[in-house]
Design a protein around this motif. Structure first.
Motif, PDB file in Angstrom:
ATOM      1  N   CYS A 138       2.974   5.534   6.969  1.00 32.90           N
ATOM      2  CA  CYS A 138       2.773   5.789   5.663  1.00 32.90           C
ATOM      3  C   CYS A 138       1.691   5.535   4.904  1.00 32.90           C
ATOM      4  O   CYS A 138       1.054   5.795   4.429  1.00 32.90           O
ATOM      5  N   PHE A 139       1.108   4.223   5.525  1.00 29.87           N
ATOM      6  CA  PHE A 139      -0.012   3.588   5.014  1.00 29.87           C
ATOM      7  C   PHE A 139      -0.578   2.624   5.854  1.00 29.87           C
ATOM      8  O   PHE A 139       0.120   2.304   6.708  1.00 29.87           O
ATOM      9  N   ILE A 140      -1.956   2.620   5.864  1.00 24.49           N
ATOM     10  CA  ILE A 140      -2.529   1.445   6.686  1.00 24.49           C
ATOM     11  C   ILE A 140      -3.595   0.748   5.950  1.00 24.49           C
ATOM     12  O   ILE A 140      -4.405   1.298   5.280  1.00 24.49           O
ATOM     13  N   ILE A 141      -3.559  -0.568   6.084  1.00 27.28           N
ATOM     14  CA  ILE A 141      -4.402  -1.550   5.221  1.00 27.28           C
ATOM     15  C   ILE A 141      -5.335  -2.168   6.346  1.00 27.28           C
ATOM     16  O   ILE A 141      -4.598  -3.084   7.342  1.00 27.28           O
ATOM     17  N   THR A 142      -6.671  -2.196   5.983  1.00 28.20           N
ATOM     18  CA  THR A 142      -7.398  -2.743   7.027  1.00 28.20           C
ATOM     19  C   THR A 142      -8.443  -3.698   6.322  1.00 28.20           C
ATOM     20  O   THR A 142      -8.749  -3.506   5.140  1.00 28.20           O
ATOM     21  N   THR A 164      -1.471  -8.589   5.530  1.00 25.52           N
ATOM     22  CA  THR A 164      -0.179  -8.795   5.737  1.00 25.52           C
ATOM     23  C   THR A 164       0.553  -9.062   4.322  1.00 25.52           C
ATOM     24  O   THR A 164       1.722  -8.386   4.124  1.00 25.52           O
ATOM     25  N   PHE A 165      -0.060  -9.760   3.536  1.00 25.88           N
ATOM     26  CA  PHE A 165       0.382  -9.920   1.956  1.00 25.88           C
ATOM     27  C   PHE A 165       0.676  -8.531   1.517  1.00 25.88           C
ATOM     28  O   PHE A 165       1.588  -8.376   0.649  1.00 25.88           O
ATOM     29  N   LEU A 166      -0.401  -7.700   1.340  1.00 25.68           N
ATOM     30  CA  LEU A 166      -0.350  -6.481   0.824  1.00 25.68           C
ATOM     31  C   LEU A 166       0.681  -5.250   1.424  1.00 25.68           C
ATOM     32  O   LEU A 166       1.462  -4.600   0.626  1.00 25.68           O
ATOM     33  N   GLU A 167       0.691  -5.486   2.812  1.00 30.06           N
ATOM     34  CA  GLU A 167       1.788  -4.642   3.225  1.00 30.06           C
ATOM     35  C   GLU A 167       3.287  -5.077   3.117  1.00 30.06           C
ATOM     36  O   GLU A 167       3.952  -4.429   2.507  1.00 30.06           O
TER      37      GLU A 167
END
Length: 95
Positions: free
Chosen positions: A66-70, A80-83
């Motif tokens: 649903c979302f990807i953080i890079t 990792t913290f934001l996920e």
């Protein structure tokens, strides 16, 4: 919105005080204060991450994120913290 706004040192200190009150297995929640302080000095207070997400109301199939953080280099720990934080907010509101 805590990702697109400019963070200050007082914001980081307030976040640290907040996370100290939340126990994860009888220990304070792991808050990466040194990374927050680093991106305040290096990136003028803006998160050095990119967040991509499905549009609101999209139909998603199994195994589709649903979302990807890079992020680059040492800031990958912020992903990792934001996920973790986003999943804590997203899951109860959608399931």
């Amino acid at each position: 919105n805590f990702v697109s706004r400019k963070w200050t040192i007082s914001d980081v200190e307030a976040a640290e005080a907040f996370y100290k009150t939340h126990n994860a297995g009888f220990t304070p929640y792991p808050f990466p204060k040194h990374l927050f302080m680093k991106f305040i000095t290096e990136n003028e207070g803006y998160f050095p991450v990119t967040i991509e997400a499905l549009p609101e109301g999209s139909v998603s199939y199994p195994h589709t994120p649903c979302f990807i953080i890079t992020a680059d280099d040492e800031y990958s720990r912020l992903c990792t913290f934001l996920e973790t934080i986003l999943t804590m907010v997203w899951y109860p509101s959608c399931v």
